[in-house]
Scaffold this motif. Sequence first.
Motif, PDB file in Angstrom:
ATOM      1  N   LEU A  27     -29.698   9.312 -29.518  1.00 32.94           N
ATOM      2  CA  LEU A  27     -29.529  10.213 -28.977  1.00 32.94           C
ATOM      3  C   LEU A  27     -28.031  10.436 -28.302  1.00 32.94           C
ATOM      4  O   LEU A  27     -27.187  11.246 -28.543  1.00 32.94           O
ATOM      5  CB  LEU A  27     -30.423  10.891 -27.989  1.00 32.94           C
ATOM      6  N   LYS A  28     -27.777   9.281 -27.401  1.00 35.14           N
ATOM      7  CA  LYS A  28     -26.498   9.229 -26.794  1.00 35.14           C
ATOM      8  C   LYS A  28     -25.289   8.830 -27.653  1.00 35.14           C
ATOM      9  O   LYS A  28     -24.418   9.655 -27.666  1.00 35.14           O
ATOM     10  CB  LYS A  28     -26.560   8.021 -25.699  1.00 35.14           C
ATOM     11  N   THR A  29     -25.787   7.985 -28.669  1.00 34.82           N
ATOM     12  CA  THR A  29     -24.497   7.963 -29.734  1.00 34.82           C
ATOM     13  C   THR A  29     -24.307   9.240 -30.620  1.00 34.82           C
ATOM     14  O   THR A  29     -23.086   9.430 -30.832  1.00 34.82           O
ATOM     15  CB  THR A  29     -25.049   6.955 -30.662  1.00 34.82           C
ATOM     16  N   LEU A  30     -25.274   9.814 -30.943  1.00 33.98           N
ATOM     17  CA  LEU A  30     -25.182  11.075 -31.578  1.00 33.98           C
ATOM     18  C   LEU A  30     -24.309  12.074 -30.646  1.00 33.98           C
ATOM     19  O   LEU A  30     -23.598  12.799 -31.115  1.00 33.98           O
ATOM     20  CB  LEU A  30     -26.275  11.765 -32.142  1.00 33.98           C
ATOM     21  N   HIS A  31     -24.733  12.237 -29.606  1.00 32.42           N
ATOM     22  CA  HIS A  31     -24.104  13.040 -28.455  1.00 32.42           C
ATOM     23  C   HIS A  31     -22.601  12.759 -28.261  1.00 32.42           C
ATOM     24  O   HIS A  31     -21.774  13.742 -28.497  1.00 32.42           O
ATOM     25  CB  HIS A  31     -24.947  13.049 -27.121  1.00 32.42           C
ATOM     26  N   VAL A  32     -22.421  11.534 -27.920  1.00 34.46           N
ATOM     27  CA  VAL A  32     -21.206  11.092 -27.624  1.00 34.46           C
ATOM     28  C   VAL A  32     -20.022  11.336 -29.049  1.00 34.46           C
ATOM     29  O   VAL A  32     -18.963  11.995 -28.871  1.00 34.46           O
ATOM     30  CB  VAL A  32     -20.985   9.871 -27.293  1.00 34.46           C
ATOM     31  N   THR A  33     -20.752  11.001 -30.291  1.00 35.49           N
ATOM     32  CA  THR A  33     -20.019  11.221 -31.582  1.00 35.49           C
ATOM     33  C   THR A  33     -19.455  12.556 -31.545  1.00 35.49           C
ATOM     34  O   THR A  33     -18.423  13.044 -32.073  1.00 35.49           O
ATOM     35  CB  THR A  33     -20.776  10.535 -32.649  1.00 35.49           C
ATOM     36  N   THR A  34     -20.506  13.687 -31.541  1.00 35.78           N
ATOM     37  CA  THR A  34     -20.338  15.014 -31.663  1.00 35.78           C
ATOM     38  C   THR A  34     -19.451  15.561 -30.614  1.00 35.78           C
ATOM     39  O   THR A  34     -18.552  16.542 -30.890  1.00 35.78           O
ATOM     40  CB  THR A  34     -21.685  15.821 -31.983  1.00 35.78           C
ATOM     41  N   ALA A  35     -19.634  14.965 -29.385  1.00 37.51           N
ATOM     42  CA  ALA A  35     -18.624  15.649 -28.338  1.00 37.51           C
ATOM     43  C   ALA A  35     -17.073  15.359 -28.617  1.00 37.51           C
ATOM     44  O   ALA A  35     -16.305  16.032 -28.463  1.00 37.51           O
ATOM     45  CB  ALA A  35     -18.936  14.866 -27.186  1.00 37.51           C
ATOM     46  N   CYS A  36     -17.032  14.022 -29.117  1.00 39.08           N
ATOM     47  CA  CYS A  36     -15.567  13.643 -29.709  1.00 39.08           C
ATOM     48  C   CYS A  36     -15.156  14.343 -30.904  1.00 39.08           C
ATOM     49  O   CYS A  36     -14.080  14.908 -30.716  1.00 39.08           O
ATOM     50  CB  CYS A  36     -15.641  11.979 -29.905  1.00 39.08           C
ATOM     51  N   LEU A  37     -16.109  14.726 -31.597  1.00 35.23           N
ATOM     52  CA  LEU A  37     -15.802  15.570 -32.747  1.00 35.23           C
ATOM     53  C   LEU A  37     -15.367  16.995 -32.399  1.00 35.23           C
ATOM     54  O   LEU A  37     -14.580  17.623 -32.979  1.00 35.23           O
ATOM     55  CB  LEU A  37     -16.771  15.554 -33.824  1.00 35.23           C
ATOM     56  N   THR A  38     -16.253  17.403 -31.512  1.00 33.63           N
ATOM     57  CA  THR A  38     -15.871  18.908 -30.832  1.00 33.63           C
ATOM     58  C   THR A  38     -14.435  18.870 -30.309  1.00 33.63           C
ATOM     59  O   THR A  38     -13.490  19.829 -30.852  1.00 33.63           O
ATOM     60  CB  THR A  38     -16.770  19.288 -29.805  1.00 33.63           C
ATOM     61  N   ALA A  39     -14.021  17.808 -29.641  1.00 30.97           N
ATOM     62  CA  ALA A  39     -12.732  17.634 -29.032  1.00 30.97           C
ATOM     63  C   ALA A  39     -11.466  17.748 -30.286  1.00 30.97           C
ATOM     64  O   ALA A  39     -10.578  18.537 -30.364  1.00 30.97           O
ATOM     65  CB  ALA A  39     -12.600  16.703 -27.991  1.00 30.97           C
ATOM     66  N   ALA A  40     -11.865  16.936 -31.252  1.00 30.29           N
ATOM     67  CA  ALA A  40     -10.926  16.916 -32.334  1.00 30.29           C
ATOM     68  C   ALA A  40     -10.778  17.981 -33.077  1.00 30.29           C
ATOM     69  O   ALA A  40      -9.578  18.666 -33.435  1.00 30.29           O
ATOM     70  CB  ALA A  40     -11.370  15.525 -32.990  1.00 30.29           C
ATOM     71  N   LEU A  41     -11.886  18.752 -33.371  1.00 29.34           N
ATOM     72  CA  LEU A  41     -11.874  19.903 -34.063  1.00 29.34           C
ATOM     73  C   LEU A  41     -11.195  20.953 -33.609  1.00 29.34           C
ATOM     74  O   LEU A  41     -10.381  21.681 -33.980  1.00 29.34           O
ATOM     75  CB  LEU A  41     -13.369  20.246 -34.656  1.00 29.34           C
ATOM     76  N   PHE A  42     -11.413  21.085 -32.215  1.00 24.83           N
ATOM     77  CA  PHE A  42     -10.916  22.178 -31.296  1.00 24.83           C
ATOM     78  C   PHE A  42      -9.350  21.967 -31.347  1.00 24.83           C
ATOM     79  O   PHE A  42      -8.383  22.943 -31.587  1.00 24.83           O
ATOM     80  CB  PHE A  42     -11.335  22.123 -29.796  1.00 24.83           C
ATOM     81  N   THR A  43      -8.839  20.674 -31.236  1.00 22.73           N
ATOM     82  CA  THR A  43      -7.550  20.443 -31.068  1.00 22.73           C
ATOM     83  C   THR A  43      -6.829  20.711 -32.253  1.00 22.73           C
ATOM     84  O   THR A  43      -5.701  21.189 -32.276  1.00 22.73           O
ATOM     85  CB  THR A  43      -7.365  18.921 -30.452  1.00 22.73           C
TER      86      THR A  43
END
Length: 124
Positions: free
Chosen positions: A7-23
């Motif tokens: 869950l932590k790996t999934l959470h961190v990965t999707t959080a980074c992807l959120t930042a990248a997609l928003f940017t």
Amino acid sequence: MHWYTLLKTLHVTTACLTAALFTLRLALDASGRPGWRTTPLKWLPHLNDTVLLAAALGLLVVTGWMPFVHHWLTGKILLLLGYIIAGRFAMRPQYRFSTRLIASILALAQLALIFWLALNKPML
């Protein structure tokens, strides 16, 4: 402990992807390329954020962390709400450029603070 790592790996990965997609979407708008709104970039962030939220809820169950008890988590939730509101203003083409710019800066600052709280988990 297996669930926590997953869950932590999934959470961190999707959080980074959120930042990248928003940017990326901000950069495309700023460069005068609004055509991204007719591509998967329009809906992909919403799918990613749904997975991010599911992983966050899973982490709450597995770890026992609770908002209002673990204040860094309360801070993340409040900043997340601010990020969502600022992000909506930043992404809406009907608002003036100055409004969108201020909203973009606020959204990115809140996102940075969310990441900082996640990494440091300070006693607030």
